[in-house]
Write a protein that holds these residues in place. Structure first.
Motif, PDB file in Angstrom:
ATOM      1  N   ALA A 131       0.770  -1.279  -0.075  1.00 21.38           N
ATOM      2  CA  ALA A 131      -0.031  -0.001  -0.147  1.00 21.38           C
ATOM      3  C   ALA A 131       0.977   1.243   0.166  1.00 21.38           C
ATOM      4  O   ALA A 131       0.536   2.229  -0.609  1.00 21.38           O
ATOM      5  N   ILE A 132       1.991   1.055   0.381  1.00 25.71           N
ATOM      6  CA  ILE A 132       3.125   2.325   0.702  1.00 25.71           C
ATOM      7  C   ILE A 132       4.050   2.187  -0.616  1.00 25.71           C
ATOM      8  O   ILE A 132       4.275   3.315  -0.966  1.00 25.71           O
ATOM      9  N   ARG A 133       4.445   1.159  -0.749  1.00 29.70           N
ATOM     10  CA  ARG A 133       5.616   0.994  -1.775  1.00 29.70           C
ATOM     11  C   ARG A 133       4.899   0.843  -3.170  1.00 29.70           C
ATOM     12  O   ARG A 133       4.707   1.553  -4.120  1.00 29.70           O
ATOM     13  N   TYR A 134       4.454  -0.421  -3.646  1.00 26.22           N
ATOM     14  CA  TYR A 134       4.032  -0.848  -5.042  1.00 26.22           C
ATOM     15  C   TYR A 134       3.538  -2.433  -4.930  1.00 26.22           C
ATOM     16  O   TYR A 134       3.933  -3.025  -3.688  1.00 26.22           O
ATOM     17  N   GLY A 135       2.679  -2.640  -5.765  1.00 27.33           N
ATOM     18  CA  GLY A 135       2.152  -4.011  -5.873  1.00 27.33           C
ATOM     19  C   GLY A 135       2.116  -4.321  -7.236  1.00 27.33           C
ATOM     20  O   GLY A 135       3.010  -3.833  -8.102  1.00 27.33           O
ATOM     21  N   TRP A 136       1.554  -5.549  -7.720  1.00 27.87           N
ATOM     22  CA  TRP A 136       1.700  -6.115  -8.873  1.00 27.87           C
ATOM     23  C   TRP A 136       0.528  -6.601  -9.565  1.00 27.87           C
ATOM     24  O   TRP A 136      -0.259  -7.161  -8.785  1.00 27.87           O
ATOM     25  N   ASN A 137       0.345  -6.352 -10.950  1.00 27.62           N
ATOM     26  CA  ASN A 137      -0.834  -7.356 -11.526  1.00 27.62           C
ATOM     27  C   ASN A 137      -0.183  -8.428 -11.826  1.00 27.62           C
ATOM     28  O   ASN A 137       0.685  -8.938 -12.575  1.00 27.62           O
ATOM     29  N   TYR A 138      -0.832  -9.545 -11.119  1.00 26.47           N
ATOM     30  CA  TYR A 138      -0.290 -10.662 -10.846  1.00 26.47           C
ATOM     31  C   TYR A 138      -0.654 -11.512 -12.210  1.00 26.47           C
ATOM     32  O   TYR A 138       0.156 -12.284 -12.656  1.00 26.47           O
ATOM     33  N   ALA A 139      -1.723 -11.475 -12.826  1.00 29.05           N
ATOM     34  CA  ALA A 139      -1.971 -11.837 -14.178  1.00 29.05           C
ATOM     35  C   ALA A 139      -0.722 -11.607 -15.029  1.00 29.05           C
ATOM     36  O   ALA A 139      -0.287 -12.469 -15.788  1.00 29.05           O
ATOM     37  N   ARG A 140      -0.300 -10.282 -15.346  1.00 25.64           N
ATOM     38  CA  ARG A 140       0.859  -9.918 -16.060  1.00 25.64           C
ATOM     39  C   ARG A 140       1.976 -10.290 -15.499  1.00 25.64           C
ATOM     40  O   ARG A 140       2.986 -10.710 -16.270  1.00 25.64           O
ATOM     41  N   LEU A 141       2.100 -10.509 -14.292  1.00 24.33           N
ATOM     42  CA  LEU A 141       3.633 -10.835 -13.591  1.00 24.33           C
ATOM     43  C   LEU A 141       3.677 -12.294 -14.005  1.00 24.33           C
ATOM     44  O   LEU A 141       4.931 -12.720 -14.277  1.00 24.33           O
ATOM     45  N   LEU A 142       2.645 -13.053 -14.036  1.00 24.64           N
ATOM     46  CA  LEU A 142       2.760 -14.669 -14.168  1.00 24.64           C
ATOM     47  C   LEU A 142       2.900 -14.672 -15.574  1.00 24.64           C
ATOM     48  O   LEU A 142       3.902 -15.614 -16.205  1.00 24.64           O
ATOM     49  N   ALA A 143       2.445 -13.905 -16.418  1.00 28.77           N
ATOM     50  CA  ALA A 143       2.494 -13.973 -18.037  1.00 28.77           C
ATOM     51  C   ALA A 143       3.814 -13.682 -18.547  1.00 28.77           C
ATOM     52  O   ALA A 143       4.590 -14.134 -19.371  1.00 28.77           O
ATOM     53  N   GLU A 144       4.170 -12.334 -17.938  1.00 33.08           N
ATOM     54  CA  GLU A 144       5.662 -11.705 -18.511  1.00 33.08           C
ATOM     55  C   GLU A 144       6.717 -11.641 -17.639  1.00 33.08           C
ATOM     56  O   GLU A 144       7.801 -11.281 -17.963  1.00 33.08           O
ATOM     57  N   GLY A 145       6.406 -12.017 -16.298  1.00 27.86           N
ATOM     58  CA  GLY A 145       7.490 -11.655 -15.410  1.00 27.86           C
ATOM     59  C   GLY A 145       7.563 -10.418 -14.858  1.00 27.86           C
ATOM     60  O   GLY A 145       6.857  -9.392 -15.373  1.00 27.86           O
ATOM     61  N   PRO A 146       8.443  -9.929 -13.903  1.00 28.41           N
ATOM     62  CA  PRO A 146       8.500  -8.664 -13.570  1.00 28.41           C
ATOM     63  C   PRO A 146       8.679  -7.403 -14.470  1.00 28.41           C
ATOM     64  O   PRO A 146       9.755  -7.894 -15.403  1.00 28.41           O
ATOM     65  N   SER A 147       7.939  -6.490 -14.729  1.00 32.78           N
ATOM     66  CA  SER A 147       8.245  -5.609 -15.750  1.00 32.78           C
ATOM     67  C   SER A 147       7.489  -4.324 -15.231  1.00 32.78           C
ATOM     68  O   SER A 147       6.490  -4.251 -14.387  1.00 32.78           O
TER      69      SER A 147
END
Length: 373
Positions: A131-147
């Motif tokens: 909530a303070i730093r950042y999060g991830w769109n897990y669908a894209r994270l799983l599909a593309e890796g960290p980006s």
């Protein structure tokens, strides 16, 4: 006289939707636009207004032919310190008991400086680092890796990129290890993103306003390292009954209009009674200082007094004869005071008998309160 900026012009002219509660920069767009047009003083980087104009917005005044309504009623020096702090590299921490306008001041500061009060993190026991730093769109994270595309910005990160003011409500309700996520942000003005081997550097104009309730002292104390990153301003309860009454009256009027309540003629006597009851029970002594009182368990804040008055207006408008009476006020007042049905009820009954019953001009109020007690 400076030329009105395109953004200020757009804010002033754009039609606003019928939302229940507009953000400060929407509700007071015409005032902000007028201040921006009349403002001739230097502005810090990325600020929409100069510090002097921000202070006028908070405390009231004029900008050209436009009247600026007061947003804060209290000591001028406190607001000067708060505004000046945000022009430095130190963050601002607003502390006070419930109902001392911490969130209200925070919102209006962000609106006046950045034109955006929505970059908000609501602190709770469940607030995590994302909530303070950042999060991830897990669908894209799983599909593309960290980006970069998979990264979900927090309000703080968004404020850092845009050089704006971020807000963090109820900082001391956030777990201590999560609080310390802010240390690097506030000291180094960077937010590392190790998954991408990069970092976000704050643009000039970025700063943070946090609020804390001093009744939460001991819940999650700030570390000494984090405290050093803040300049603390303690917001007191209003000094006088008249100041508190002025706050309640203004806010009740504004809320009544925003809620679309049928117009009810002002009833300052009834509002004064609400404010006096809250002040006396909060302080544990009658206004004349002659009688000591027991205090109930609730906070009895200014915000709660406003709520009681608005509820009374609603009853008067929809179920009464269109005039605010003691009976309308009493219906909500007792519920605001009596949180504990045993302890608080006893305190309330004793207060009615020792302080209210024989008070001149309060007979109708006393009877109305007794009716619902």
């Amino acid at each position: 006289m400076t030329k009105k900026t395109p953004k200020a012009q757009a804010l002033a002219e754009a039609p606003q939707p019928e939302v229940l509660r507009q953000h400060a920069e929407q509700q007071y767009a015409h005032e902000l636009a007028a201040l921006a047009e009349a403002d001739t003083f230097p502005r810090p980087p990325k600020w929409n207004l100069s510090p002097r104009a921000v202070l006028t917005y908070l405390l009231g005044g004029t900008a050209g032919d436009t009247e600026i309504t007061p947003k804060y009623v209290g000591e001028r020096r406190l607001m000067e310190i708060a505004v000046a702090t945000l022009a430095t590299d130190r963050a601002l921490l607003l502390i006070g008991v419930p109902g001392t306008a911490k969130s209200w001041v925070s919102e209006h500061l962000a609106a006046a400086i950045s034109g955006d009060s929505t970059l908000l993190v609501q602190g709770t026991a469940g607030t995590d680092e994302q909530a303070i730093r950042y999060g991830w769109n897990y669908a894209r994270l799983l599909a593309e890796g960290p980006s970069e595309a998979a990264l979900v910005e927090s309000p703080v990160m968004h404020a850092m990129r845009g050089g704006k003011i971020a807000r963090l409500e109820e900082l001391t309700r956030v777990q201590s290890d999560v609080q310390d996520t802010l240390i690097t942000v506030l000291s180094e003005k960077t937010l590392p993103v190790p998954e991408l081997n990069t970092e976000v550097q704050a643009v000039r104009g970025f700063n943070l306003i946090a609020t804390a309730n001093n009744r939460d002292k001991g819940v999650n104390e700030l570390s000494s390292a984090l405290k050093r990153r803040f300049n603390t301003v303690v917001l007191p309860v209003p000094d006088s009954l008249e100041d508190e009454l002025s706050i309640v009256t203004r806010r009740v009027d504004a809320l009544g209009r925003s809620l679309g309540l049928p117009e009810v003629p002002p009833a300052l006597d009834e509002l004064r009674r609400v404010v006096m009851v809250f002040r006396e029970l909060r302080s544990g002594v009658t206004e004349d200082g002659k009688t000591k009182l027991k205090t109930p368990s609730g906070s009895l804040s200014v915000a709660e007094a406003i709520s009681v008055a608005v509820n009374g207006l609603t009853l008067a408008a929809h179920f009464g004869d269109g005039e605010l009476t003691s009976r309308d006020i009493a219906a909500s007042l007792v519920g605001a005071v009596v949180k504990d049905p045993v302890q608080d009820q006893q305190v309330w009954n004793e207060y009615l008998e020792t302080a209210i019953k024989k008070r001149e001009g309060w007979k109708e109020f006393y009877l109305a309160c007794r009716e619902v007690s």
